[in-house]
Write a protein that holds these residues in place. Sequence first.
Motif, mmCIF file in Angstrom:
data_model
loop_
_atom_site.group_PDB
_atom_site.id
_atom_site.type_symbol
_atom_site.label_atom_id
_atom_site.label_comp_id
_atom_site.label_asym_id
_atom_site.label_seq_id
_atom_site.Cartn_x
_atom_site.Cartn_y
_atom_site.Cartn_z
ATOM 1 N N LEU A 178 0.818 -1.207 0.000
ATOM 2 C CA LEU A 178 0.000 0.000 0.000
ATOM 3 C C LEU A 178 0.856 1.263 0.000
ATOM 4 O O LEU A 178 0.548 2.215 -0.736
ATOM 5 C CB LEU A 178 -0.935 0.000 1.213
ATOM 6 C CG LEU A 178 -1.890 1.194 1.334
ATOM 7 C CD1 LEU A 178 -2.781 1.303 0.098
ATOM 8 C CD2 LEU A 178 -2.734 1.092 2.609
ATOM 9 N N HIS A 232 -4.354 7.932 1.695
ATOM 10 C CA HIS A 232 -4.344 6.838 2.661
ATOM 11 C C HIS A 232 -5.632 6.818 3.486
ATOM 12 O O HIS A 232 -6.228 5.754 3.727
ATOM 13 C CB HIS A 232 -3.122 6.978 3.579
ATOM 14 C CG HIS A 232 -2.938 5.812 4.499
ATOM 15 N ND1 HIS A 232 -3.518 5.773 5.750
ATOM 16 C CD2 HIS A 232 -2.259 4.633 4.348
ATOM 17 C CE1 HIS A 232 -3.186 4.631 6.350
ATOM 18 N NE2 HIS A 232 -2.418 3.922 5.508
ATOM 19 N N GLY A 257 -7.470 -1.091 2.448
ATOM 20 C CA GLY A 257 -6.183 -1.365 1.813
ATOM 21 C C GLY A 257 -6.166 -2.615 0.968
ATOM 22 O O GLY A 257 -5.090 -3.063 0.537
ATOM 23 N N LEU A 307 -9.012 -0.223 -4.441
ATOM 24 C CA LEU A 307 -8.610 0.484 -3.213
ATOM 25 C C LEU A 307 -9.526 1.670 -2.896
ATOM 26 O O LEU A 307 -9.853 1.917 -1.733
ATOM 27 C CB LEU A 307 -7.162 0.974 -3.344
ATOM 28 C CG LEU A 307 -6.078 -0.114 -3.359
ATOM 29 C CD1 LEU A 307 -4.725 0.502 -3.696
ATOM 30 C CD2 LEU A 307 -6.024 -0.835 -2.014
ATOM 31 N N PRO A 367 -3.740 -1.444 -8.447
ATOM 32 C CA PRO A 367 -3.669 -0.495 -7.334
ATOM 33 C C PRO A 367 -3.327 0.936 -7.752
ATOM 34 O O PRO A 367 -4.021 1.881 -7.362
ATOM 35 C CB PRO A 367 -2.573 -1.082 -6.441
ATOM 36 C CG PRO A 367 -2.580 -2.529 -6.748
ATOM 37 C CD PRO A 367 -2.903 -2.622 -8.208
#
Length: 224
Positions: free
Chosen positions: A122, A146, A155, A176, A199
Amino acid sequence: MPSFTLPRTARITTTHKVATAVLVAAGATTALAVTAQPSTAQATASHASVAVKPVSANGMPAPVQVKSDAPKVAHPAIEAVAAQVKAQDAPKKAHTAKQAANRSTERKAVRKAEPKRYANNLDGWIRQSLDIMKAKGIPGTYEGLHRNIMRESSGNPNAVNDWDINAINGIPSKGLLQVIQPTFDRFHVAGTADNLTDPVANITAAANYAADRYGSIDNVNSAY
């Protein structure tokens, strides 16, 4: 025998004899003193001739080192040979320096050409997305990305929402940042994968959409 009287001037009295003897003795003494006392020059020469010579450790006379202040003069032939050797070495040194410079330039070019590496997690995905966003002029920070990722998918890049209205309509949110396919297609960022669940592609497309609708992903604090 007839008496004979010396002239007055020729008579030598006892007093005269004594005086003469004293003068003779004094002259002899003076001459002796002069003879026995050497001159300053003679004394200096005498002392100089008795100079102590240095002795080495084995008791033999130490070699005498002759110092000369005269400058050393190289032989013309030697100078000519040295100049010729120097002239022959100059191109070699220049070639070596050029090769070293070329190698240094090549190494720098290789380092510049090497792509930046990111961790396959991540943190790495977010950092890679931020670099792409910066290059494309898309606003957003690590914290904003985040925070929204953890709310939307915890995540997990393979997360799928199969219960909301989008899922009911057959276009479930994925990835995500839980992006639907139409939104991904419209806001996809060139240079990233065309796969919705990739991602980095998912993050940058979502950040591009959020920038268009909310000004920045940092301004998103709930479902968007």
